[in-house]
Design an enzyme around this catalytic site. Structure first.
Site, short mmCIF file in Angstrom:
data_model
loop_
_atom_site.label_atom_id
_atom_site.label_comp_id
_atom_site.label_asym_id
_atom_site.label_seq_id
_atom_site.Cartn_x
_atom_site.Cartn_y
_atom_site.Cartn_z
N CYS A 104 19.70 -29.79 31.82
CA CYS A 104 20.72 -30.78 31.51
C CYS A 104 21.72 -30.93 32.65
CB CYS A 104 21.44 -30.45 30.20
SG CYS A 104 22.21 -28.84 30.18
N HIS B 252 26.12 -26.64 27.65
CA HIS B 252 25.33 -27.86 27.68
C HIS B 252 26.13 -28.95 28.38
CE1 HIS B 252 22.30 -30.67 26.59
NE2 HIS B 252 23.09 -31.38 25.80
#
Lengths: 452, 176
Positions: free
Chosen positions: A86, A383
């Site tokens: 990510c 994240h």
């Protein structure tokens, strides 16, 4: 009636320069004996305590501006997470929508054929990113897997190649570096000069110039250096100004109740910093080492301004890293005027009005946000998500998932990298006659001899 | 000395600009300190009380003039013209945080059902393509860990060992 007059200020400045005798404005000894207030104190976020804020209703989401469901902006496409990637997806989403970058690669300025022939490198991030641009802007909405790009990047960045969450900022710097190497090579015939005049797409988009002034505290002599930069890394300013809380009888709580803002981080970045006594620098005027004060400012703003919030602290002593979770407020429209060199130097002399070398620059100081990369979660298992602003609508790019979100989701997120693009210059209608003095429009004043 | 303070008190409602509010709140604050200071001095019978209060007034006056003249210059030259915008941004930010933190606000905390194109995606990407390094067909969501081993990089990479039996026994750390 003009209260503050450029002629008067010029006369005052001349007096100071002549007094010193060497005609160098840099060496002007400050006549200011009392400590000068910087505009940081009480003039920015502290006003919220005093001024009654009128509700303008600007925060409401305007339904009329919303685009119909059948027509989404081009260049919106999810990116598959290939396994803790990510960090890569978030940076790619931002680059895909950085205007100069996007225009360059979409118009095919990087020529694949001549690229392969010119160099022997099998791996070229420019080629790979061009493939991604084509894929993402093709109109196909199924999530795309940037596998080739990952592979090329790993082949080119040996030390960072492993299946582990990487730092998005580090990745961003590494990608820009690789693309610059490729584009810079084919475009520039001579070596880049230190002033950073590379005209590759990376530098045309992101490159700015930072000015560093080091002032000797003994004689006032200032030495100036310039360094190019492609982004600005900001320390999180946890220092909230509580001076006015005393007046309003609020108990002085911990800084947790205050709000940190991106502009206060910029204030911190450009604040005069007293260097430690173990860092005495050699003063050319005194010809010996003295304690000094350093101040940063931005000499030339880039077209795309990337601000990096240093949330990750690495302590070599404790061999530990930690993340600063503190929320950071950031504006959608950012005026960089207080942080440019001309403003900083003027402020040093009590906001005197005088001509400054960079005044006639046609670079606007107004910036508008177009991408925000946020980090949520812990240091090791966090994240990254990118929020893109297209046609005044925010889109959340969470790997393969593209969703529409409202302003407030973005405002309340934990920003890590913020991307602003220059707004073209508008001619503001005349407000105060005082305002025109600094903008230089319509006023012509001679520069002082020896003025920076 | 008296007149200066009187003037400052009556000028409270001058042109409303944030700067003037700042100046006058500083006035009020310092005036309070002065009152406090004087009450402390008055309690002591020293003869130079008058001198001390005079000195204090002078110092206080010069500090106030310094602050106010600088604020005035900044306000007059329009160096703070973005103040309203900044305050608006702060207000919007505070409002946003409050609304998002509200547990009853489902929109902010909802899980994904479909994306804006009406598509749904599994937690691990299922697209299959060929690895550029070894040519095998790999699932997208597992590409990075595969590539790491494939390229022989990272902590979990296979250690290259010789084919002797003792070596195989000793270096028995093949992970798949």
């Amino acid at each position: 009636m003009k209260v503050y007059d450029p002629d008067f200020d010029r006369a005052v400045m001349c007096e100071q320069i002549v007094g010193l005798g060497n005609g160098n404005l840099e060496g002007v000894r400050s006549n200011i004996k009392r400590k000068r207030l910087s505009s940081e104190v009480g003039l920015n976020s502290d006003f919220k305590n005093l001024k009654r804020v009128t509700v303008s209703g600007g925060g409401e989401w305007d339904h009329d501006r919303r685009i119909s469901k059948s027509c989404f902006p081009v260049g919106l496409r999810g990116l598959n997470n290939l396994g803790n990637t990510c960090f890569m997806n978030s940076v790619l989403q931002a680059l895909l929508h950085a205007p100069p970058f996007r225009n360059y690669f979409l118009s095919g300025r990087h020529n694949k054929d001549s690229c392969r022939k010119a160099s022997n490198d099998r791996f070229c991030l420019s080629c790979d990113i061009e493939v991604i641009f084509s894929a993402v802007f093709s109109g196909d909405r199924a999530p795309y897997s940037p596998a080739q790009f990952l592979y090329s990047w790993w082949r080119l960045s040996e030390n960072l190649a492993c299946y582990e969450q990487q730092d998005a900022h580090e990745f961003f710097m590494s990608v820009l570096d690789r693309i610059h190497e490729k584009e810079g090579k084919t475009r520039n015939t001579s070596k880049d000069n230190p002033a950073g005049d590379c005209h590759c797409v990376v530098h045309r988009a992101f490159s700015g110039l930072l000015r560093s002034d080091v002032t000797c505290t003994t004689c006032g002599f200032t030495s100036t250096t310039y360094d190019p930069c492609v982004d600005i890394s900001l320390d999180l300013n946890t220092n909230i100004d509580h001076t006015l809380h005393i007046a309003s009888n609020k108990a002085q709580k911990s800084t947790d109740t205050g709000i940190s803002t991106l502009t206060s981080c910029l204030d911190l970045f450009t604040r005069p910093e007293k260097l430690g006594s173990d860092q005495k620098l050699f003063c050319q005027n005194c010809q010996e080492r003295h304690e000094s004060v350093k101040q940063m400012s931005i000499r030339r703003l880039p077209l795309v301004l990337c601000l990096h919030v240093k949330r990750f602290e690495h302590s070599l002593a404790r061999k530990a890293s930690r993340k600063i979770d503190r929320h950071l407020q950031f504006p959608f429209s950012l005026d960089m005027t207080p942080y440019v060199s001309s403003s900083i130097v003027r402020k040093r002399f009590g906001n005197r009005i005088f001509a400054f070398e960079g005044d006639e620059s046609d670079i606007s100081t107004n910036f508008e946000v177009f991408a925000v990369i946020t980090h949520s979660g812990m240091l090791e298992s966090g994240h990254y998500v990118t929020y893109l602003r297209l046609n005044e609508q925010w889109y959340k790019c969470d790997d393969a998932w593209i969703t529409e979100v409202e302003d407030e989701i973005v405002r309340s997120s934990q920003i890590y990298l913020v991307f602003y693009v220059q707004k073209p210059n508008e001619h503001k209608s005349g407000e105060d006659s005082g305002c025109h003095l600094l903008s230089g429009s319509g006023e012509s004043y001679k520069s002082i001899a020896g003025c920076c | 000395m008296r007149s200066r303070w009187e003037m400052s008190e009556t000028n409270e409602e001058e042109r409303g600009g944030g700067n003037y509010k700042l100046i006058f709140s500083v006035f009020r604050l310092l005036f309070r300190y002065r009152t406090l200071w004087l009450s402390r001095i008055m309690s002591s019978p020293a003869e130079n009380t008058q001198l001390a209060s005079h000195l204090f007034d002078e110092l206080l006056g010069s500090i106030i003039m310094d602050v106010s003249s600088e604020c005035h210059r900044i306000a007059r030259l329009g160096l703070d013209r973005n103040l309203d915008d900044e305050e608006e941004e702060l207000r919007l930010s505070a409002q946003a945080r409050a609304r998002v933190a509200d547990p009853s606000n489902s929109e902010a905390n909802s899980k994904y059902v479909v994306d804006i194109f009406g598509q749904t995606h599994p937690p691990v990407a299922t697209e299959i393509f060929d690895c550029m390094n070894c040519g095998r067909a790999i699932v997208a969501g597992r590409f990075a860990p595969h590539l790491e081993k494939c390229m022989g990089k990272g902590r979990k990479a296979r250690v290259k060992s010789t084919r002797s039996s003792t070596a195989a026994a000793a270096h028995n750390r093949f992970d798949f």
